[in-house]
Scaffold this motif. Sequence first.
Motif, short mmCIF file in Angstrom:
data_model
loop_
_atom_site.label_atom_id
_atom_site.label_comp_id
_atom_site.label_asym_id
_atom_site.label_seq_id
_atom_site.Cartn_x
_atom_site.Cartn_y
_atom_site.Cartn_z
N TRP A 319 43.68 39.66 31.24
CA TRP A 319 43.83 38.23 31.49
C TRP A 319 43.59 37.90 32.96
O TRP A 319 42.83 36.98 33.28
N LEU A 320 44.22 38.65 33.86
CA LEU A 320 44.06 38.39 35.29
C LEU A 320 42.61 38.59 35.74
O LEU A 320 42.05 37.78 36.49
N MET A 321 41.99 39.67 35.28
CA MET A 321 40.61 39.95 35.65
C MET A 321 39.67 38.87 35.13
O MET A 321 38.78 38.40 35.84
N TRP A 322 39.88 38.48 33.89
CA TRP A 322 39.04 37.46 33.25
C TRP A 322 39.18 36.13 33.98
O TRP A 322 38.21 35.42 34.24
N LYS A 323 40.42 35.77 34.33
CA LYS A 323 40.67 34.53 35.08
C LYS A 323 40.02 34.58 36.46
O LYS A 323 39.49 33.59 36.96
N ALA A 324 40.07 35.75 37.09
CA ALA A 324 39.58 35.87 38.47
C ALA A 324 38.06 35.82 38.56
O ALA A 324 37.50 35.13 39.42
N VAL A 325 37.36 36.56 37.69
CA VAL A 325 35.90 36.65 37.81
C VAL A 325 35.17 35.81 36.77
O VAL A 325 33.97 35.56 36.91
N GLY A 326 35.88 35.40 35.72
CA GLY A 326 35.28 34.55 34.70
C GLY A 326 34.36 35.31 33.76
O GLY A 326 33.97 36.45 34.03
N SER A 327 33.99 34.65 32.67
CA SER A 327 33.08 35.27 31.71
C SER A 327 31.73 35.57 32.35
O SER A 327 31.09 36.58 32.05
N SER A 328 31.30 34.68 33.25
CA SER A 328 30.01 34.89 33.91
C SER A 328 30.06 36.11 34.82
O SER A 328 29.09 36.86 34.92
N GLY A 329 31.20 36.34 35.48
CA GLY A 329 31.34 37.51 36.34
C GLY A 329 31.33 38.79 35.54
O GLY A 329 30.72 39.80 35.95
N LEU A 330 31.98 38.79 34.38
CA LEU A 330 31.97 39.98 33.52
C LEU A 330 30.58 40.21 32.94
O LEU A 330 30.14 41.35 32.79
N ALA A 331 29.88 39.12 32.62
CA ALA A 331 28.49 39.26 32.13
C ALA A 331 27.60 39.89 33.19
O ALA A 331 26.75 40.74 32.89
N LYS A 332 27.80 39.51 34.45
CA LYS A 332 27.00 40.08 35.54
C LYS A 332 27.26 41.58 35.67
O LYS A 332 26.34 42.35 35.97
N ARG A 333 28.51 42.00 35.46
CA ARG A 333 28.81 43.43 35.53
C ARG A 333 28.06 44.20 34.45
O ARG A 333 27.50 45.27 34.70
#
Length: 446
Positions: A319-333
């Motif tokens: 939850w914290l990671m998702w809130k911090a970087v967002g879905s777009s940030g996780l997609a970039k990873r």
Amino acid sequence: ARHWKQWVSERSGAVAASLKDPLLVLSIDPFSFMMRLFSFLSGHPRFFNQLFAGVDYHALAGRFLTEALNTNLYTYEVAPVFVLMELEVLRGLRQLVGWTEGDGLFCPGGSISNMYAMNLARYQLFPEVKSQGLWGLPRLTIFTSIESHYSVKKGAAFLGIGTDNIILVKVDDGARKLCSLSVCYYQGAVPLLVSCTAGTTVQGAFDPLDHIADVCEKHKLWMHVDAAWGGSVLFSKQHRHLMKGVERANSVAWNPHKMLTAGLQCSALLLQDTTNLLKKCHSANATYLFQQDKFYDVNLDLGDKSIQCSRKVDCVKLWLMWKAVGSSGLAKRVDRAFVHARYLVEQMKKREGFHLLHEPEFVNVCFWFIPPSIRGKEGNKDYQDRLAKVAPVIKERMIKEGTMMVGYQPLGNKVNFFRMVVFSPLLSQKDMDFFLDEIERLGKDL
């Protein structure tokens, strides 16, 4: 927040005072130093050994917080925030699968998620098994691919289905699958479940989910997708096609502690079911925990959905990671991991001695390193035996020198080869170049 600040301040002062005692410092520091010195750092960018690596500091903060609060996710009264948080995170993951409704649970690892799916499939078909046991059931069979995770076999043994009743199917051989189903019916066995894999452990292969869903719908079989490793491609618009058809599954296992680097452990079981099957299958109605006359909605007491009583809070780190970087940030990873894998493959093809098993579908890059002494000698009788010894020696050398860590294994009739997994967000192209240089350096004299 004010009380939290005061609590930290008081204890920080006590710790600082205690550290003035040199004997206490000497008694603690040698142990912490030795643990640090002799432990492998899975967060280091050159740890390529497992399907977990890297570190996300938002997720790490969540892990610190849940350890400090030390609560249990069985009832709302002892974990009100975390119960709501788990439900919300599971809802977000289900939406990525393509479900607007459903159920789910965070489990202690993908293996347990897979076993839950088997148990739920059996209960749905034979609900009497919960009270009467196995004696009245027909022989049940499970279908899975040859390269599926070994937890399918362990689950069949654990649940009393039996490992002999697992039918291994070549993923590209639909005719064999249908033939196997016919043989099962003919022999009096009941096909129970098809366990698909989205991202196999070694080669990173994805089963054709749409095709398998056609078979499952035709024969009314439970379709489970073990996406523990590959599920995170669902964040990526560019790569989610690898899991086309996943929305047709009954259940999905997904480990955000792998490609998303949420930290061990963070494993979700997702269900399309809206009939409360999880609770019906696993509830024991313990009245000292799950009283029905509580002042809040007792559906928020999640403990009777689980085979566990005590259950750690694994949703906060995600939850914290998702809130911090967002879905777009996780997609970039996810997208960056594919870029690094492609770069590694391109560089391998430019160097002598590196031989790919196949073009990677995912971020698992499987290859042999062929030392100069055996290059061009593929026709020799002892070639395979000599090649099989290369990876173990190179790995021994890299571990003893402490430069990096990468896994190797045989597979079927293929002798030992390296499996490089490329997904840590800390990786750069320099690390890819270092990896190839180091393999060459460690193996050039073999």
